[in-house]
Scaffold this motif. Structure first.
Motif, PDB file in Angstrom:
ATOM      1  N   GLU A 116     -11.968  -8.416  -6.360  1.00 41.02           N
ATOM      2  CA  GLU A 116     -11.429  -7.061  -6.517  1.00 41.02           C
ATOM      3  C   GLU A 116     -12.283  -6.234  -7.477  1.00 41.02           C
ATOM      4  O   GLU A 116     -12.602  -5.086  -7.209  1.00 41.02           O
ATOM      5  N   ARG A 117     -12.651  -6.826  -8.594  1.00 39.17           N
ATOM      6  CA  ARG A 117     -13.458  -6.111  -9.596  1.00 39.17           C
ATOM      7  C   ARG A 117     -14.833  -5.751  -9.036  1.00 39.17           C
ATOM      8  O   ARG A 117     -15.330  -4.640  -9.238  1.00 39.17           O
ATOM      9  N   ALA A 138     -15.605  -5.326  -5.834  1.00 39.85           N
ATOM     10  CA  ALA A 138     -15.398  -4.287  -4.817  1.00 39.85           C
ATOM     11  C   ALA A 138     -15.181  -2.920  -5.456  1.00 39.85           C
ATOM     12  O   ALA A 138     -15.716  -1.905  -4.975  1.00 39.85           O
ATOM     13  N   GLU A 139     -14.405  -2.858  -6.538  1.00 36.18           N
ATOM     14  CA  GLU A 139     -14.171  -1.589  -7.236  1.00 36.18           C
ATOM     15  C   GLU A 139     -15.469  -1.018  -7.784  1.00 36.18           C
ATOM     16  O   GLU A 139     -15.731   0.179  -7.659  1.00 36.18           O
ATOM     17  N   ARG A 140     -16.288  -1.862  -8.410  1.00 33.08           N
ATOM     18  CA  ARG A 140     -17.551  -1.384  -8.975  1.00 33.08           C
ATOM     19  C   ARG A 140     -18.510  -0.945  -7.875  1.00 33.08           C
ATOM     20  O   ARG A 140     -19.248   0.024  -8.031  1.00 33.08           O
ATOM     21  N   GLU A 200     -17.627   0.365  -4.979  1.00 29.80           N
ATOM     22  CA  GLU A 200     -17.136   1.671  -4.531  1.00 29.80           C
ATOM     23  C   GLU A 200     -17.552   2.768  -5.504  1.00 29.80           C
ATOM     24  O   GLU A 200     -17.954   3.853  -5.087  1.00 29.80           O
ATOM     25  N   GLU A 201     -17.446   2.485  -6.804  1.00 30.46           N
ATOM     26  CA  GLU A 201     -17.861   3.465  -7.817  1.00 30.46           C
ATOM     27  C   GLU A 201     -19.344   3.780  -7.689  1.00 30.46           C
ATOM     28  O   GLU A 201     -19.753   4.948  -7.758  1.00 30.46           O
TER      29      GLU A 201
END
Length: 69
Positions: A19-20, A22-24, A26-27
């Motif tokens: 999850e972490r 994937a979030e980074r 996307e950012e």
């Protein structure tokens, strides 16, 4: 051996959970899109620390290849 290639990179600490990461990613992609930087391929994870490294001391990166020029 890999040939040199231009990368855009976002650095982060703590444990690199799916999850972490994937979030980074996307950012990173959002910032590149806003700056009108073309990417080539998908983002990928790079980790540098041993599993026993304290989370707040870990060095992780999400990277994506960018168009040269």
């Amino acid at each position: 051996h890999l040939d040199p290639r231009p990368l855009a990179v976002k650095r982060f600490s703590w444990r690199p959970t799916g999850e972490r990461v994937a979030e980074r990613a996307e950012e990173l992609l959002a910032r590149l899109e806003a700056a009108e930087v073309a990417v080539e391929g998908d983002p990928f994870f790079m980790g540098y620390d041993a599993p026993w490294t304290l989370p707040f001391l870990r060095r992780n990166e999400v990277a994506v290849e960018v168009a040269d020029g």
